[in-house]
Design a protein around this motif. Structure first.
Motif, PDB file in Angstrom:
ATOM      1  N   VAL A  65      10.719  -9.103  -4.761  1.00  0.00           N
ATOM      2  CA  VAL A  65       9.775 -10.157  -5.151  1.00  0.00           C
ATOM      3  C   VAL A  65       8.872  -9.640  -6.264  1.00  0.00           C
ATOM      4  O   VAL A  65       8.652 -10.325  -7.273  1.00  0.00           O
ATOM      5  N   ALA A  66       8.339  -8.434  -6.121  1.00  0.00           N
ATOM      6  CA  ALA A  66       7.459  -7.865  -7.148  1.00  0.00           C
ATOM      7  C   ALA A  66       8.184  -7.744  -8.486  1.00  0.00           C
ATOM      8  O   ALA A  66       7.621  -8.074  -9.539  1.00  0.00           O
ATOM      9  N   GLU A  67       9.423  -7.290  -8.459  1.00  0.00           N
ATOM     10  CA  GLU A  67      10.199  -7.143  -9.695  1.00  0.00           C
ATOM     11  C   GLU A  67      10.480  -8.499 -10.341  1.00  0.00           C
ATOM     12  O   GLU A  67      10.402  -8.640 -11.562  1.00  0.00           O
ATOM     13  N   GLU A  68      10.790  -9.492  -9.539  1.00  0.00           N
ATOM     14  CA  GLU A  68      11.065 -10.827 -10.074  1.00  0.00           C
ATOM     15  C   GLU A  68       9.813 -11.452 -10.686  1.00  0.00           C
ATOM     16  O   GLU A  68       9.881 -12.059 -11.754  1.00  0.00           O
ATOM     17  N   VAL A  69       8.687 -11.301 -10.013  1.00  0.00           N
ATOM     18  CA  VAL A  69       7.427 -11.846 -10.548  1.00  0.00           C
ATOM     19  C   VAL A  69       7.075 -11.130 -11.849  1.00  0.00           C
ATOM     20  O   VAL A  69       6.674 -11.761 -12.828  1.00  0.00           O
ATOM     21  N   ALA A 105       9.030  -9.765 -13.984  1.00  0.00           N
ATOM     22  CA  ALA A 105       9.974 -10.099 -15.044  1.00  0.00           C
ATOM     23  C   ALA A 105       9.874 -11.543 -15.507  1.00  0.00           C
ATOM     24  O   ALA A 105      10.388 -11.886 -16.577  1.00  0.00           O
ATOM     25  N   ASP A 106       9.201 -12.378 -14.752  1.00  0.00           N
ATOM     26  CA  ASP A 106       9.131 -13.804 -15.093  1.00  0.00           C
ATOM     27  C   ASP A 106       8.047 -14.047 -16.139  1.00  0.00           C
ATOM     28  O   ASP A 106       6.867 -13.816 -15.885  1.00  0.00           O
ATOM     29  N   PRO A 107       8.434 -14.520 -17.320  1.00  0.00           N
ATOM     30  CA  PRO A 107       7.440 -14.743 -18.373  1.00  0.00           C
ATOM     31  C   PRO A 107       6.413 -15.816 -18.022  1.00  0.00           C
ATOM     32  O   PRO A 107       5.333 -15.851 -18.608  1.00  0.00           O
ATOM     33  N   ALA A 108       6.705 -16.663 -17.071  1.00  0.00           N
ATOM     34  CA  ALA A 108       5.751 -17.698 -16.671  1.00  0.00           C
ATOM     35  C   ALA A 108       4.469 -17.090 -16.109  1.00  0.00           C
ATOM     36  O   ALA A 108       3.407 -17.706 -16.182  1.00  0.00           O
ATOM     37  N   TYR A 109       4.543 -15.891 -15.564  1.00  0.00           N
ATOM     38  CA  TYR A 109       3.365 -15.254 -14.993  1.00  0.00           C
ATOM     39  C   TYR A 109       2.698 -14.293 -15.967  1.00  0.00           C
ATOM     40  O   TYR A 109       1.669 -13.718 -15.665  1.00  0.00           O
ATOM     41  N   SER A 110       3.263 -14.140 -17.153  1.00  0.00           N
ATOM     42  CA  SER A 110       2.696 -13.243 -18.152  1.00  0.00           C
ATOM     43  C   SER A 110       1.666 -13.923 -19.026  1.00  0.00           C
ATOM     44  O   SER A 110       0.872 -13.266 -19.678  1.00  0.00           O
ATOM     45  N   ASP A 111       1.711 -15.248 -19.079  1.00  0.00           N
ATOM     46  CA  ASP A 111       0.745 -15.965 -19.899  1.00  0.00           C
ATOM     47  C   ASP A 111      -0.651 -15.749 -19.345  1.00  0.00           C
ATOM     48  O   ASP A 111      -0.882 -15.941 -18.156  1.00  0.00           O
ATOM     49  N   PRO A 112      -1.574 -15.363 -20.217  1.00  0.00           N
ATOM     50  CA  PRO A 112      -2.939 -15.179 -19.725  1.00  0.00           C
ATOM     51  C   PRO A 112      -3.573 -16.519 -19.364  1.00  0.00           C
ATOM     52  O   PRO A 112      -3.281 -17.538 -19.990  1.00  0.00           O
ATOM     53  N   LEU A 113      -4.408 -16.485 -18.373  1.00  0.00           N
ATOM     54  CA  LEU A 113      -5.148 -17.684 -18.003  1.00  0.00           C
ATOM     55  C   LEU A 113      -6.347 -17.814 -18.934  1.00  0.00           C
ATOM     56  O   LEU A 113      -6.919 -16.832 -19.362  1.00  0.00           O
ATOM     57  N   GLY A 114      -6.712 -19.022 -19.238  1.00  0.00           N
ATOM     58  CA  GLY A 114      -7.881 -19.241 -20.076  1.00  0.00           C
ATOM     59  C   GLY A 114      -7.491 -19.489 -21.521  1.00  0.00           C
ATOM     60  O   GLY A 114      -6.321 -19.536 -21.881  1.00  0.00           O
ATOM     61  N   ALA A 144       0.819  -1.212   0.000  1.00  0.00           N
ATOM     62  CA  ALA A 144       0.000   0.000   0.000  1.00  0.00           C
ATOM     63  C   ALA A 144       0.857   1.267   0.000  1.00  0.00           C
ATOM     64  O   ALA A 144       0.477   2.273  -0.600  1.00  0.00           O
ATOM     65  N   GLU A 145       2.004   1.214   0.650  1.00  0.00           N
ATOM     66  CA  GLU A 145       2.902   2.369   0.726  1.00  0.00           C
ATOM     67  C   GLU A 145       3.721   2.565  -0.543  1.00  0.00           C
ATOM     68  O   GLU A 145       4.325   3.626  -0.723  1.00  0.00           O
ATOM     69  N   ASN A 146       3.769   1.554  -1.412  1.00  0.00           N
ATOM     70  CA  ASN A 146       4.608   1.588  -2.607  1.00  0.00           C
ATOM     71  C   ASN A 146       3.774   1.251  -3.843  1.00  0.00           C
ATOM     72  O   ASN A 146       3.712   0.098  -4.266  1.00  0.00           O
ATOM     73  N   PRO A 147       3.120   2.252  -4.448  1.00  0.00           N
ATOM     74  CA  PRO A 147       2.230   1.998  -5.578  1.00  0.00           C
ATOM     75  C   PRO A 147       2.919   1.347  -6.784  1.00  0.00           C
ATOM     76  O   PRO A 147       2.259   0.710  -7.594  1.00  0.00           O
ATOM     77  N   GLU A 148       4.215   1.474  -6.883  1.00  0.00           N
ATOM     78  CA  GLU A 148       4.922   0.841  -8.004  1.00  0.00           C
ATOM     79  C   GLU A 148       4.820  -0.682  -7.936  1.00  0.00           C
ATOM     80  O   GLU A 148       4.920  -1.355  -8.963  1.00  0.00           O
ATOM     81  N   ILE A 149       4.595  -1.212  -6.767  1.00  0.00           N
ATOM     82  CA  ILE A 149       4.426  -2.667  -6.630  1.00  0.00           C
ATOM     83  C   ILE A 149       3.148  -3.106  -7.341  1.00  0.00           C
ATOM     84  O   ILE A 149       3.143  -4.103  -8.063  1.00  0.00           O
ATOM     85  N   ASP A 150       2.059  -2.349  -7.168  1.00  0.00           N
ATOM     86  CA  ASP A 150       0.803  -2.691  -7.849  1.00  0.00           C
ATOM     87  C   ASP A 150       0.971  -2.654  -9.362  1.00  0.00           C
ATOM     88  O   ASP A 150       0.371  -3.454 -10.072  1.00  0.00           O
ATOM     89  N   ALA A 151       1.775  -1.730  -9.852  1.00  0.00           N
ATOM     90  CA  ALA A 151       2.012  -1.656 -11.297  1.00  0.00           C
ATOM     91  C   ALA A 151       2.779  -2.887 -11.789  1.00  0.00           C
ATOM     92  O   ALA A 151       2.579  -3.332 -12.921  1.00  0.00           O
ATOM     93  N   LEU A 152       3.632  -3.446 -10.942  1.00  0.00           N
ATOM     94  CA  LEU A 152       4.413  -4.619 -11.332  1.00  0.00           C
ATOM     95  C   LEU A 152       3.583  -5.893 -11.293  1.00  0.00           C
ATOM     96  O   LEU A 152       3.748  -6.776 -12.131  1.00  0.00           O
ATOM     97  N   VAL A 153       2.716  -6.009 -10.324  1.00  0.00           N
ATOM     98  CA  VAL A 153       1.893  -7.225 -10.170  1.00  0.00           C
ATOM     99  C   VAL A 153       0.463  -6.890 -10.589  1.00  0.00           C
ATOM    100  O   VAL A 153      -0.454  -6.862  -9.786  1.00  0.00           O
ATOM    101  N   ASP A 154       0.293  -6.673 -11.884  1.00  0.00           N
ATOM    102  CA  ASP A 154      -0.934  -6.102 -12.435  1.00  0.00           C
ATOM    103  C   ASP A 154      -1.949  -7.108 -12.963  1.00  0.00           C
ATOM    104  O   ASP A 154      -2.836  -6.742 -13.717  1.00  0.00           O
ATOM    105  N   SER A 155      -1.811  -8.353 -12.585  1.00  0.00           N
ATOM    106  CA  SER A 155      -2.799  -9.351 -12.991  1.00  0.00           C
ATOM    107  C   SER A 155      -3.046 -10.286 -11.809  1.00  0.00           C
ATOM    108  O   SER A 155      -2.216 -10.376 -10.901  1.00  0.00           O
TER     109      SER A 155
END
Length: 118
Positions: free
Chosen positions: A82-86, A88-97, A14-25
């Protein structure tokens, strides 16, 4: 949150809005929370072994260490890492469905099936 590490991670997020931008899904957010809880827990556990913590009313040892100015920066940096690593990891970029191609094939199937039923 009813456990201290989850609350600590949520506060930092909550104190670091850039984290929400990184973990946006939803997928990235789930991975972020899972790994952030683990890594912050390990970090705080290490700090507990290295430094004495006096019992305090209304605060757990984890909260005391996480809010101690001497260690707060380290905890925040761990959560950001952790937010930056997640992110940057293409495994989490694949859309579900299904993919667009799969959706189109299903739509065609459904149209044929509905036409055959009438």
């Amino acid at each position: 949150m009813d456990e201290p590490i989850g609350t600590i991670v949520a506060e930092i997020q909550a104190e670091n809005p850039e984290i929400d931008a990184l973990v946006d899904s939803p997928r990235k957010l789930l991975a972020f929370r899972t790994f952030a809880y683990i890594r912050v827990g390990v970090l705080l556990g290490r700090l507990l072994v290295e430094h004495d913590v006096e019992p305090a009313k209304g605060a757990t040892w984890a909260e005391q260490l996480a809010h101690n100015p001497e260690y707060r920066g380290e905890v925040v940096e761990e959560v950001r890492a952790v937010a930056e690593e997640v992110a940057a990891d293409p495994a989490y970029s694949d859309p579900l469905g299904p993919s667009d191609e799969e959706r189109a094939r299903f739509a065609e199937f459904a149209k044929r099936r509905l036409a055959a039923d009438t």
